[in-house]
Design a protein around this motif. Structure first.
Motif, PDB file in Angstrom:
ATOM      1  N   UNK A 129       0.810  -1.230   0.000  1.00  0.00           N
ATOM      2  CA  UNK A 129       0.000   0.000   0.000  1.00  0.00           C
ATOM      3  C   UNK A 129       0.843   1.281   0.000  1.00  0.00           C
ATOM      4  N   UNK A 130       1.827   1.416   0.923  1.00  0.00           N
ATOM      5  CA  UNK A 130       2.505   2.720   0.954  1.00  0.00           C
ATOM      6  C   UNK A 130       3.242   3.037  -0.339  1.00  0.00           C
ATOM      7  N   UNK A 131       3.898   2.021  -0.942  1.00  0.00           N
ATOM      8  CA  UNK A 131       4.632   2.306  -2.177  1.00  0.00           C
ATOM      9  C   UNK A 131       3.664   2.509  -3.340  1.00  0.00           C
ATOM     10  N   UNK A 132       2.513   1.820  -3.272  1.00  0.00           N
ATOM     11  CA  UNK A 132       1.510   2.035  -4.317  1.00  0.00           C
ATOM     12  C   UNK A 132       0.939   3.447  -4.217  1.00  0.00           C
ATOM     13  N   UNK A 133       0.778   3.916  -2.983  1.00  0.00           N
ATOM     14  CA  UNK A 133       0.292   5.295  -2.823  1.00  0.00           C
ATOM     15  C   UNK A 133       1.283   6.281  -3.441  1.00  0.00           C
ATOM     16  N   UNK A 134       2.573   6.033  -3.168  1.00  0.00           N
ATOM     17  CA  UNK A 134       3.595   6.941  -3.705  1.00  0.00           C
ATOM     18  C   UNK A 134       3.637   6.840  -5.235  1.00  0.00           C
ATOM     19  N   UNK A 135       3.725   5.590  -5.758  1.00  0.00           N
ATOM     20  CA  UNK A 135       3.841   5.421  -7.218  1.00  0.00           C
ATOM     21  C   UNK A 135       2.589   5.938  -7.926  1.00  0.00           C
ATOM     22  N   UNK A 136       1.423   5.702  -7.305  1.00  0.00           N
ATOM     23  CA  UNK A 136       0.176   6.180  -7.908  1.00  0.00           C
ATOM     24  C   UNK A 136       0.161   7.697  -8.003  1.00  0.00           C
ATOM     25  N   UNK A 137       0.629   8.353  -6.950  1.00  0.00           N
ATOM     26  CA  UNK A 137       0.631   9.821  -6.981  1.00  0.00           C
ATOM     27  C   UNK A 137       1.692  10.357  -7.934  1.00  0.00           C
ATOM     28  N   UNK A 138       2.772   9.567  -8.120  1.00  0.00           N
ATOM     29  CA  UNK A 138       3.820  10.013  -9.056  1.00  0.00           C
ATOM     30  C   UNK A 138       3.411   9.836 -10.520  1.00  0.00           C
ATOM     31  N   UNK A 139       2.567   8.825 -10.793  1.00  0.00           N
ATOM     32  CA  UNK A 139       2.327   8.436 -12.193  1.00  0.00           C
ATOM     33  C   UNK A 139       1.819   9.583 -13.073  1.00  0.00           C
ATOM     34  N   UNK A 140       0.793  10.345 -12.638  1.00  0.00           N
ATOM     35  CA  UNK A 140       0.369  11.473 -13.486  1.00  0.00           C
ATOM     36  C   UNK A 140       1.461  12.554 -13.583  1.00  0.00           C
ATOM     37  N   UNK A 141       2.240  12.674 -12.493  1.00  0.00           N
ATOM     38  CA  UNK A 141       3.322  13.671 -12.461  1.00  0.00           C
ATOM     39  C   UNK A 141       4.379  13.340 -13.535  1.00  0.00           C
ATOM     40  N   UNK A 142       4.833  12.057 -13.574  1.00  0.00           N
ATOM     41  CA  UNK A 142       5.848  11.697 -14.580  1.00  0.00           C
ATOM     42  C   UNK A 142       5.200  11.635 -15.968  1.00  0.00           C
ATOM     43  N   UNK A 143       3.927  11.217 -16.002  1.00  0.00           N
ATOM     44  CA  UNK A 143       3.229  11.171 -17.292  1.00  0.00           C
ATOM     45  C   UNK A 143       3.101  12.561 -17.885  1.00  0.00           C
ATOM     46  N   UNK A 144       2.801  13.541 -17.023  1.00  0.00           N
ATOM     47  CA  UNK A 144       2.666  14.927 -17.486  1.00  0.00           C
ATOM     48  C   UNK A 144       3.986  15.415 -18.069  1.00  0.00           C
ATOM     49  N   UNK A 145       5.076  15.015 -17.419  1.00  0.00           N
ATOM     50  CA  UNK A 145       6.395  15.435 -17.906  1.00  0.00           C
ATOM     51  C   UNK A 145       6.711  14.767 -19.257  1.00  0.00           C
ATOM     52  N   UNK A 146       6.362  13.470 -19.367  1.00  0.00           N
ATOM     53  CA  UNK A 146       6.612  12.752 -20.629  1.00  0.00           C
ATOM     54  C   UNK A 146       5.795  13.335 -21.776  1.00  0.00           C
ATOM     55  N   UNK A 147       4.643  13.944 -21.458  1.00  0.00           N
ATOM     56  CA  UNK A 147       3.808  14.534 -22.517  1.00  0.00           C
ATOM     57  C   UNK A 147       4.416  15.827 -23.065  1.00  0.00           C
ATOM     58  N   UNK A 148       5.417  16.363 -22.336  1.00  0.00           N
ATOM     59  CA  UNK A 148       6.068  17.586 -22.825  1.00  0.00           C
ATOM     60  C   UNK A 148       6.942  17.249 -24.034  1.00  0.00           C
ATOM     61  N   UNK A 149       7.009  18.145 -24.990  1.00  0.00           N
ATOM     62  CA  UNK A 149       7.753  17.907 -26.245  1.00  0.00           C
ATOM     63  C   UNK A 149       9.215  17.511 -25.996  1.00  0.00           C
ATOM     64  N   UNK A 150       9.933  18.212 -25.114  1.00  0.00           N
ATOM     65  CA  UNK A 150      11.351  17.848 -24.930  1.00  0.00           C
ATOM     66  C   UNK A 150      11.533  16.420 -24.409  1.00  0.00           C
TER      67      UNK A 150
END
Ligand code: NAD
Length: 360
Positions: A129-150
């Motif tokens: 649970x604790x690592x899933x909470x962390x990874x789940x909260x990170x996923x949109x954050x890293x996904x948002x960064x990957x959506x950036x052109x650079x």
């Protein structure tokens, strides 16, 4: 008992298995704690803090020579030499996706208790649970960064701006990772669709997010339709102790938009996307058929301070029970016993055995 806390050596892994506060709890219970020098430094925890809590600071060899070794990540190849008969290893193992480690644990007769298969009677996995909470909260954050052109993405903002539509985020699996990813993606202003096979989970998500998310039953037709409109797909499925089901096949990728992104959090269980492979924080992404793939298997390692404290909050009672009672703790505590994956050269976790066609 003598308890060892080695420094994690997996690429960019900065978590540590015990905080100084947790060491203090072991010492008060009469145990000797050997902490490898510098083990906590990546989480902002200094050797002096461990020493003040009663730990002895030692080399890697000495920490691994303890009767019980507590770690964060599964042993990697360079650590196999420490596996041996009589060693009680308490850590994440993820054996279903790692045959070499499974064989190393069995051949060495190490007793391997895996965080991820410790399971309460109601089916909950308290140490995931604790690592899933962390990874789940990170996923949109890293996904948002990957959506950036650079970063290779289609160059769009997750939340859009007034007058411009936001991104479509599709989340496969509405468990702990899924609900935390949903929370952040909704918070960032994306349009979010969550798919799960568990109807009561979909009801729960519908209740808590109401009209802010679309919930869909997870089956091939719905997955295919959701992929075609997605800007960001987050893989968050789990079948406890087993390899992740392949929900997104290579043949489905061409329907996705060029520069769209897949963050497959389930990569540590083999991934729910056929084209995903494990990557590291040092080189997290690659492109297949125009779709950016992010497959970091230890996402919480990027926020080690949050992750270390969150993990130790949950592992400490089980670790203390193992230290206090030794293997008797496994007889007394059914949830902890479900964590036992290898014992005297035998596989003791059915999900792992099924993944390799072995008996247990
Ligand atoms: P969970 O058990 O809370 O949730 C899993 C969800 O998947 C459940 O709701 C289940 O019903 C659903 N599911 C199962 N089969 C499905 C299918 N065919 N289609 C759609 N949904 C399906 O698990 P979790 O804690 O959210 O973990 C999810 C994954 O993330 C696991 O593989 C876990 O190991 C992984 N994880 C990875 C990292 C990382 O750093 N990469 C960190 C933490 C967790």
């Amino acid at each position: 008992m003598i308890v060892g806390i080695p420094k994690e050596i997996k690429t960019m892994e900065n978590r540590v298995a015990m905080t100084p506060g947790a060491v203090g709890a072991f010492v008060r219970n009469g145990h000797t704690v050997l902490v490898e020098r510098g083990a906590g430094v990546g989480s902002g925890l200094r050797d002096e803090e461990y020493a003040a809590a009663g730990a002895r600071l030692v080399s890697a060899d000495d920490a691994w020579a303890a009767e019980m070794v507590i770690k964060v990540k599964e042993p990697i190849q360079q650590e196999y030499k420490y596996l041996r008969d009589g060693l009680l290893l308490f850590t994440y193992l993820h054996l279903a996706a790692d045959k070499p480690l499974t064989e190393a644990l069995l051949e060495s007769k190490t007793t391997g208790v895996a965080y991820e298969t410790v399971q309460l009677d109601n089916g909950a996995l308290p140490l995931l649970v604790p690592m899933s909470e962390v990874a789940g909260r990170m996923a949109p954050q890293v996904g948002a960064q990957c959506l950036e052109k650079p970063h290779g993405g289609r160059g769009m903002l997750l939340g859009g701006v007034p007058g411009v539509e936001p991104a479509e985020v599709v989340i496969l699996g509405g468990g702990v990772v899924g609900v935390n990813a949903t929370k952040i993606a909704v918070g960032m202003g994306a349009r979010v669709t969550v798919l799960d096979v568990n109807h009561s989970r979909l009801q729960y998500l519908d209740d808590i997010f109401h009209s802010r998310v679309v919930t869909l039953m997870s089956h091939e037709a719905n997955i295919r339709a959701a992929l075609c409109k997605a800007d960001l797909v987050i893989g968050a499925v789990l079948i406890p102790g087993a390899k992740a089901p392949r929900l997104v096949t290579r043949e489905m990728l061409p329907c996705m938009k060029p520069g769209s992104v897949i963050v497959d959090v389930a990569v540590d269980q083999g991934g729910c996307v056929e084209t995903i492979k494990a990557t590291t924080h040092a080189d997290p992404t690659y492109v297949v058929d125009g779709v950016v793939h992010y497959g970091v298997a230890n996402m919480p390692g990027a926020v080690p301070r949050t992750s270390t404290f969150a993990l130790v909050n949950q592992t400490l009672p089980y670790a203390l029970s193992l230290a206090n009672k030794g293997c008797k703790a496994l007889r007394d505590d059914a949830p902890l016993a479900r964590g036992l994956n290898t014992w005297q050269g035998q596989l003791t976790c059915s999900g792992v055995a099924e993944a390799f066609g072995m008996s247990c």
